[in-house]
Design a protein around this motif. Structure first.
Motif, PDB file in Angstrom:
ATOM      1  N   ASP A 576     -81.747 -34.748  39.996  1.00  0.00           N
ATOM      2  CA  ASP A 576     -82.440 -35.312  41.163  1.00  0.00           C
ATOM      3  C   ASP A 576     -81.675 -35.118  42.471  1.00  0.00           C
ATOM      4  O   ASP A 576     -81.832 -35.884  43.417  1.00  0.00           O
ATOM      5  CB  ASP A 576     -82.729 -36.812  40.952  1.00  0.00           C
ATOM      6  CG  ASP A 576     -83.877 -37.300  41.831  1.00  0.00           C
ATOM      7  OD1 ASP A 576     -84.826 -36.529  42.045  1.00  0.00           O
ATOM      8  OD2 ASP A 576     -83.799 -38.449  42.317  1.00  0.00           O
ATOM      9  N   ASN A 624     -76.960 -41.491  53.767  1.00  0.00           N
ATOM     10  CA  ASN A 624     -78.157 -40.782  53.302  1.00  0.00           C
ATOM     11  C   ASN A 624     -77.900 -39.472  52.569  1.00  0.00           C
ATOM     12  O   ASN A 624     -78.837 -38.904  52.008  1.00  0.00           O
ATOM     13  CB  ASN A 624     -79.065 -40.496  54.515  1.00  0.00           C
ATOM     14  CG  ASN A 624     -79.614 -41.760  55.123  1.00  0.00           C
ATOM     15  OD1 ASN A 624     -80.462 -42.430  54.535  1.00  0.00           O
ATOM     16  ND2 ASN A 624     -79.133 -42.108  56.310  1.00  0.00           N
ATOM     17  N   PHE A 655     -79.908 -36.980  47.318  1.00  0.00           N
ATOM     18  CA  PHE A 655     -80.897 -37.291  46.303  1.00  0.00           C
ATOM     19  C   PHE A 655     -82.287 -37.000  46.864  1.00  0.00           C
ATOM     20  O   PHE A 655     -82.524 -37.106  48.075  1.00  0.00           O
ATOM     21  CB  PHE A 655     -80.789 -38.749  45.870  1.00  0.00           C
ATOM     22  CG  PHE A 655     -79.593 -39.031  44.996  1.00  0.00           C
ATOM     23  CD1 PHE A 655     -79.501 -38.461  43.734  1.00  0.00           C
ATOM     24  CD2 PHE A 655     -78.565 -39.837  45.433  1.00  0.00           C
ATOM     25  CE1 PHE A 655     -78.407 -38.690  42.916  1.00  0.00           C
ATOM     26  CE2 PHE A 655     -77.454 -40.079  44.625  1.00  0.00           C
ATOM     27  CZ  PHE A 655     -77.381 -39.500  43.365  1.00  0.00           C
ATOM     28  N   THR A 656     -83.201 -36.631  46.001  1.00  0.00           N
ATOM     29  CA  THR A 656     -84.534 -36.203  46.430  1.00  0.00           C
ATOM     30  C   THR A 656     -85.205 -37.227  47.333  1.00  0.00           C
ATOM     31  O   THR A 656     -85.855 -36.872  48.328  1.00  0.00           O
ATOM     32  CB  THR A 656     -85.422 -35.948  45.191  1.00  0.00           C
ATOM     33  OG1 THR A 656     -84.759 -35.029  44.332  1.00  0.00           O
ATOM     34  CG2 THR A 656     -86.757 -35.365  45.596  1.00  0.00           C
ATOM     35  N   GLU A 657     -85.030 -38.488  47.026  1.00  0.00           N
ATOM     36  CA  GLU A 657     -85.682 -39.536  47.815  1.00  0.00           C
ATOM     37  C   GLU A 657     -85.221 -39.563  49.265  1.00  0.00           C
ATOM     38  O   GLU A 657     -85.899 -40.105  50.140  1.00  0.00           O
ATOM     39  CB  GLU A 657     -85.422 -40.908  47.176  1.00  0.00           C
ATOM     40  CG  GLU A 657     -83.953 -41.299  47.154  1.00  0.00           C
ATOM     41  CD  GLU A 657     -83.690 -42.589  46.408  1.00  0.00           C
ATOM     42  OE1 GLU A 657     -82.725 -43.286  46.777  1.00  0.00           O
ATOM     43  OE2 GLU A 657     -84.429 -42.892  45.469  1.00  0.00           O
ATOM     44  N   LYS A 658     -84.054 -38.941  49.531  1.00  0.00           N
ATOM     45  CA  LYS A 658     -83.537 -38.906  50.906  1.00  0.00           C
ATOM     46  C   LYS A 658     -83.739 -37.532  51.546  1.00  0.00           C
ATOM     47  O   LYS A 658     -83.127 -37.225  52.569  1.00  0.00           O
ATOM     48  CB  LYS A 658     -82.035 -39.242  50.898  1.00  0.00           C
ATOM     49  CG  LYS A 658     -81.687 -40.640  50.386  1.00  0.00           C
ATOM     50  CD  LYS A 658     -82.050 -41.712  51.389  1.00  0.00           C
ATOM     51  CE  LYS A 658     -81.609 -43.099  50.941  1.00  0.00           C
ATOM     52  NZ  LYS A 658     -80.162 -43.306  51.015  1.00  0.00           N
ATOM     53  N   ASP A 660     -86.255 -35.975  53.211  1.00  0.00           N
ATOM     54  CA  ASP A 660     -86.757 -35.929  54.591  1.00  0.00           C
ATOM     55  C   ASP A 660     -85.697 -36.381  55.581  1.00  0.00           C
ATOM     56  O   ASP A 660     -85.509 -35.775  56.646  1.00  0.00           O
ATOM     57  CB  ASP A 660     -88.004 -36.809  54.721  1.00  0.00           C
ATOM     58  CG  ASP A 660     -89.229 -36.176  54.078  1.00  0.00           C
ATOM     59  OD1 ASP A 660     -89.117 -35.050  53.548  1.00  0.00           O
ATOM     60  OD2 ASP A 660     -90.306 -36.810  54.097  1.00  0.00           O
ATOM     61  N   THR A 661     -84.990 -37.449  55.228  1.00  0.00           N
ATOM     62  CA  THR A 661     -83.939 -37.964  56.112  1.00  0.00           C
ATOM     63  C   THR A 661     -82.836 -36.933  56.287  1.00  0.00           C
ATOM     64  O   THR A 661     -82.308 -36.745  57.393  1.00  0.00           O
ATOM     65  CB  THR A 661     -83.350 -39.265  55.539  1.00  0.00           C
ATOM     66  OG1 THR A 661     -84.405 -40.190  55.311  1.00  0.00           O
ATOM     67  CG2 THR A 661     -82.338 -39.876  56.482  1.00  0.00           C
ATOM     68  N   CYS A 768     -82.594 -26.668  42.915  1.00  0.00           N
ATOM     69  CA  CYS A 768     -83.196 -27.920  42.450  1.00  0.00           C
ATOM     70  C   CYS A 768     -84.182 -27.580  41.341  1.00  0.00           C
ATOM     71  O   CYS A 768     -84.385 -26.412  41.002  1.00  0.00           O
ATOM     72  CB  CYS A 768     -83.898 -28.665  43.591  1.00  0.00           C
ATOM     73  SG  CYS A 768     -85.311 -27.780  44.311  1.00  0.00           S
ATOM     74  N   GLN A 772     -88.722 -30.938  42.298  1.00  0.00           N
ATOM     75  CA  GLN A 772     -88.088 -31.344  43.550  1.00  0.00           C
ATOM     76  C   GLN A 772     -88.361 -30.383  44.698  1.00  0.00           C
ATOM     77  O   GLN A 772     -88.114 -30.719  45.860  1.00  0.00           O
ATOM     78  CB  GLN A 772     -86.561 -31.435  43.345  1.00  0.00           C
ATOM     79  CG  GLN A 772     -86.128 -32.470  42.326  1.00  0.00           C
ATOM     80  CD  GLN A 772     -84.679 -32.263  41.908  1.00  0.00           C
ATOM     81  OE1 GLN A 772     -84.233 -31.139  41.683  1.00  0.00           O
ATOM     82  NE2 GLN A 772     -83.940 -33.353  41.815  1.00  0.00           N
ATOM     83  N   THR A 775     -90.283 -31.546  47.791  1.00  0.00           N
ATOM     84  CA  THR A 775     -89.504 -32.385  48.716  1.00  0.00           C
ATOM     85  C   THR A 775     -88.694 -31.522  49.663  1.00  0.00           C
ATOM     86  O   THR A 775     -88.636 -31.773  50.875  1.00  0.00           O
ATOM     87  CB  THR A 775     -88.565 -33.321  47.930  1.00  0.00           C
ATOM     88  OG1 THR A 775     -89.335 -34.123  47.041  1.00  0.00           O
ATOM     89  CG2 THR A 775     -87.776 -34.223  48.868  1.00  0.00           C
TER      90      THR A 775
END
Length: 995
Positions: A576, A624, A655-658, A660-661, A768, A772, A775
């Motif tokens: 991830d 981040n 990490f993938t969830e971050k 965009d940031t 990745c 992923q 993203t």
């Protein structure tokens, strides 16, 4: 469908039964091949069962990390406790690998280096440990390596053969009765090289004062002037005391059969020993009653300015390294207090104008030592430095740290611990577990970070960091303020003192004693020149060429486009994490901006931006992302020096969830950085100049090789402008004259960034999983929407190599001698057989002439597909004779006679350098590099076939290539000022390397 499910279930059950057959269920309390299982536990941090054994007869400790990893590691370590500066543990580490009972060759280590498929082969000496790790992905090779290393440590020939100590440690060298008496020896010269670095001297003096009563106050590696105190009798006694199985700690990692490992180690070695009652202990140093202060000198060249060359340090002894919570907290404190961009002590020292750079770290000996070091300061700053440190610590105790800063530091620490991005995981776990194993009898302690990390995170909320600072730093009397100050000509004084010492000793000898010393010198050189007998070599275990697969490892790369930007995608499982690289072509820059591209690389991400202060930006990146870095990489399409492809590379991970940031932050840095903030720019440039100044002093080999390649190829000229002496002089000029040049610097940086960071000038890359990629795609679109999209025009640079043959003078005790050329410019073409040639010359001829006989720490050469060839010596007491030995290489090839077994070893050792374990991010980087070099699977396969088919005749036939390269007479030497001046006739020019 039902039949298919049944088949899958049946096969799974069969696999489980087979696994059980291969891996018996180990039970605590039971004995397996003499090893009693003390504890068995699944450790989630390493994702493996971990089994702790004690060998009942010998008392040896053994820990197995049964990870599903084909890269198996064997390591045996000993708790070694030196009592003086002789460097006995370090010399022992070298010497046990110079022949043993079952493998009576002169250097089993070098035989393995020539012809093993190892992925790691080394030995290391620490302050309290000597350790011998080897790793291999080949099962047969793994057991071979284990066998040789176990025999080396338990049955070394050094006890019966004093020539080994003389060669690896030190000896008197006298070529004739009327000649000059000298000290020589591999470790002696290695440590002379190590102590050419002021930071090494600083560390030595700190430990000497902080630990006057235990082993940490002496140099386990050997202090150069003390090494000649070591005798053969003391040496043997040291081995007898510390190299017993009862004091051994064996780590096994990977998917090798544990039953076979235990059986082999017991049967072949440990069953032959009886347990000793004595346990090797290191007493704690008694705390000081009051903080100490000391001043010590270090050498700089005669005539040097003393301005901005003093090192200031503050050190504290804090608790014990087995306290995992304390260790993690201290790591956080050093970053928050000093290393972070807005760290209060960094800012306070910066505001006071003390030094150009400051950093802090923790040495986790049995007792932790936290050190704060300022470099490029002045002697008169010491009292203010002391006061500012104390006041800043008190302020932090009273007010605490910035919460966002701490959150970012903890997040980055947690990311690093959980990512474990190392292809040598066994080695990584070795360094994590040995402190707990040595000092708390708990090999699990250092591996299990989740619980102490959670405790520290919880404790931070309740003032843990402030409490530690108050009680264990601010109010800690076991502390030292040390000043290391420059002394011009000190190296000359030391050299003359040693010469007088040797001359006096020589004068005290009778004629018979002198003749005996001449004979001993001659005999040692004859021994060093002699070759192992075929009978001795036959005892060394080896693989066959049939053990090597002819296949090559190819990492897929998919070419895509996102918003019309080319994307290089390497699909891989990354747990991830997005591993991203952005490649901006430097050829959009006019030639005069090349050094500014490197300057941009060094300052970007450290300056204020439109929407962030530099401190807020640092915090945002820490919170981040798992890292943001920039670099300059150069590729050569088709390995042609005329096809240089230089790239400004932005590397990041999150990490993938971050995702965009991450890309929003990258956009902010690339587009909105403020290059006209004069105060911040001045501070960052001063820090970077300080760091490159230290690197130049500490990396003579890199300086000389970079300079050498600029003599004969364009890529070398380019590299010299971005990382060599030429760039160092450029940066030093900017920092020295910053007040008059700051506007020009800001404008050039802004111009460089504007030309580079252009959507039309970008190739993006990511590693990745398929899930992923979306993203990453969304993030890249965010970045693309902010980048300008102007037409790109690539510039033509006039990079002109010139052979300069320089002597680079420094306050160094040794030399780094380099010589080379570009074989493609002489009309030759690359062949994989050149890899084997390099292996033979490095591990045989140069190893013998430069290291074994000459006493340098290393002698080697390299041949690259691009045409670049170099010969080099590392930490070398010699200069002219080394160049002469390089020039005799064709004679060696002329007389080369190699048996079939020896050639097989050379080929296998060559293959080992071509194939190694990798992480997902490394596989992605390799795939991308191959793309820019235009490498195909067929090329790799052909190269491997050329390696595997190499014959003695092929090697001998390359004599003309080597002869023509050396005949170009291009060389560069970094070294001792006196030595270079003594040989000034060899050089077209000599110059001081630092200001």
């Amino acid at each position: 469908m039902k039949k298919r499910i049944f088949s899958i279930l049946f096969l799974a059950a069969l696999a489980t039964l087979w696994a059980c057959k291969l891996k018996p269920s180990y039970e605590v309390g039971k004995v397996y091949h003499g090893f009693k299982l003390v504890k068995k536990e699944f450790v989630k941090e390493v994702n493996a069962d971990c089994l702790y054994f004690i060998h009942e007869k010998s008392g040896a400790h053994l820990f197995k990390i049964a990870a599903d990893d084909n890269n198996k590691l064997f390591n045996i370590a000993f708790k070694t406790v030196p009592e003086n500066d002789f460097g006995t543990p370090h010399i022992m580490e070298h010497s046990v690998l110079n022949g043993s009972k079952n493998f009576p060759v002169k250097s089993p280590f070098d035989v393995l280096r020539k012809g093993s498929l190892n992925t790691f082969l080394n030995a290391m000496t620490g302050a309290d440990i000597t350790t011998y790790p080897v790793a291999s992905m080949n099962n047969k090779d793994y057991f071979n390596l284990m066998h040789v290393y176990l025999d080396a440590v338990f049955n070394p020939l050094l006890k019966e053969d004093p020539r080994i100590l003389k060669q690896e440690g030190w000896h008197y060298e006298l070529d004739s009765i009327n000649g000059e008496l000298r000290y020589n020896g591999v470790v002696y010269n290695e440590m002379k090289g190590a102590y050419s670095s002021p930071t090494r001297e600083l560390g030595y003096q700190i430990n000497k004062i902080l630990f006057p009563d235990n082993t940490y106050g002496v140099e386990s590696g050997g202090y150069p002037t003390a090494i000649p105190g070591l005798t053969q009798e003391y040496f043997v006694a040291f081995h007898n005391k510390f190299y017993h199985p009862s004091n051994s700690y064996i780590l096994l990692y990977g998917n090798a059969d544990l039953d076979k490992e235990l059986e082999f180690i017991d049967k072949e070695y440990l069953s032959k020993y009886d347990r000793l009652d004595e346990k090797i202990e290191i007493p704690l140093q008694k705390p000081f009653e009051a903080k100490k202060y000391a001043e010590k000198p270090y050498p700089v060249p005669e005539g040097s300015s003393l301005k901005d060359k003093t090192y200031l340090s503050m050190s504290y002894v804090i608790g014990e390294s087995t306290d995992m919570e304390l260790g993690l907290a201290l790591d956080i404190i050093t970053d928050a207090l000093v290393n972070n961009e807005t760290a209060p002590l960094r800012l306070a020292l910066q505001e006071a104008g003390i030094g150009k750079d400051v950093n802090a770290w923790v040495n986790d000996y049995k007792q932790n030592v936290l050190t704060i070091r300022v470099q490029n300061a002045n002697l008169e700053d010491k009292d203010r430095f002391d006061k500012i440190v104390t006041e800043t610590l008190q302020k932090v105790v009273d007010e605490g740290f910035d919460k966002e800063t701490i959150d970012g530091i903890v997040n980055r620490l947690e990311f690093r611990l959980r990512e474990g991005n190392s292809s040598q995981k066994g080695l990584m776990y070795l360094w994590q577990n040995y402190k707990g194993w040595f000092f708390a009898d708990d090999p699990y302690l250092g591996l299990k970070f989740e619980e102490p990390l959670a405790a520290v995170k919880d404790g931070i909320k309740n003032g843990l960091l402030q409490k530690i600072i108050k009680e264990q730093i601010l109010n800690n009397p076991h502390a030292l303020l040390l000043v290391l100050k420059p002394q011009p000509g000190l190296e000359k004084v030391i050299t003359q003192k040693i010469k007088k010492e040797l001359a006096d000793y020589k004068a005290s000898l009778s004629k018979e004693e002198l003749e005996k010393l001449v004979e001993e010198t001659k005999a040692l050189k004859e021994f060093q020149k002699s070759e192992d007998s075929p009978e001795a070599l036959a005892k060394m275990p080896m693989l066959k060429l049939s053990d090597i697969s002819p296949d090559v490892e190819w990492y897929n790369l998919e070419e895509k486009k996102v918003d019309n930007v080319p994307v290089l995608y390497h699909p891989d499982f990354t747990n991830d994490i997005l591993y991203t690289n952005l490649y901006f072509d430097l050829r959009v820059l006019p030639q005069e901006l090349i050094p500014y591209a490197q300057l941009l690389n060094q300052v970007i991400g450290l300056l204020n931006t439109k929407n962030y202060s530099y401190g807020d930006l640092d915090n945002a990146l820490n919170i981040n992302t798992g890292g943001f870095y920039t670099s300059i990489s150069s590729f050569q399409k088709d390995y042609s020096d005329d096809n240089l492809i230089p790239k400004f590379v932005v590397t990041s991970k999150a990490f993938t969830e971050k995702g965009d940031t991450l890309f929003k932050l990258i956009s902010e840095i690339l587009i909105n950085t403020k290059y006209d903030d004069v105060d911040r720019l001045k501070s960052v440039l001063a820090r970077q100049q300080s760091r490159i100044d230290a690197r130049i002093k500490n990396n003579g080999m890199g300086v000389a090789l970079t300079r050498l390649s600029s003599y004969y190829n364009k890529s070398g000229v380019f590299n010299e402008q971005i990382q060599g002496l030429e760039y160092y002089n450029f940066l030093t000029d900017l920092t020295t004259n910053f007040d008059s040049k700051h506007q020009e610097i800001s404008e050039k940086l802004a111009e460089t960034a504007k030309l580079l960071f252009n959507k039309s000038n970008l190739i993006a890359a990511v590693t990745c999983s398929d899930e992923q990629f979306e993203t990453f795609e969304n993030g890249l679109k965010i970045l693309n929407s902010t980048l300008p999209n102007n037409e790109v025009k690539l510039q033509t640079w006039n990079l002109v190599p010139t052979i300069k043959n320089e002597g680079l003078m420094a306050a160094s005790k040794v030399q780094f001698v380099t010589k080379g050329y570009d074989f493609k410019k002489l009309g030759y073409k690359w062949s994989g057989k050149m890899r084997v040639l390099s292996q033979i010359l490095s591990t045989d001829y140069l190893q013998t002439q430069i290291r074994v006989i000459g006493g340098a720490y290393g002698g080697f050469c390299g041949f690259s597909q691009s045409g670049n060839v170099y010969f080099a010596s590392y930490r070398d007491p010699n200069l002219k004779s080394t160049l002469e030995n390089f020039d005799k290489t064709p004679e060696f090839l002329d007389s080369l006679e190699v048996s079939d077994d020896e050639m097989t070893r050379y080929i296998i050792g060559t293959v080992a350098k071509m194939e190694y374990p990798t992480t997902p991010s490394q596989r992605g980087s390799i795939a991308i590099s191959r793309y820019f070099y235009n490498i195909t699977p067929q090329m790799l396969k052909q190269e491997k076939e050329e390696v595997l088919s190499t014959t003695v005749e092929d090697i001998k036939s390359m004599k003309p290539i080597v002869n023509d390269i050396l005949s170009q007479n291009a060389y560069c030497v970094f070294g001792n000022t006196q030595k270079i001046k003594e040989n000034k006739d060899l050089f077209k020019s000599i110059l001081n390397v630092t200001k």
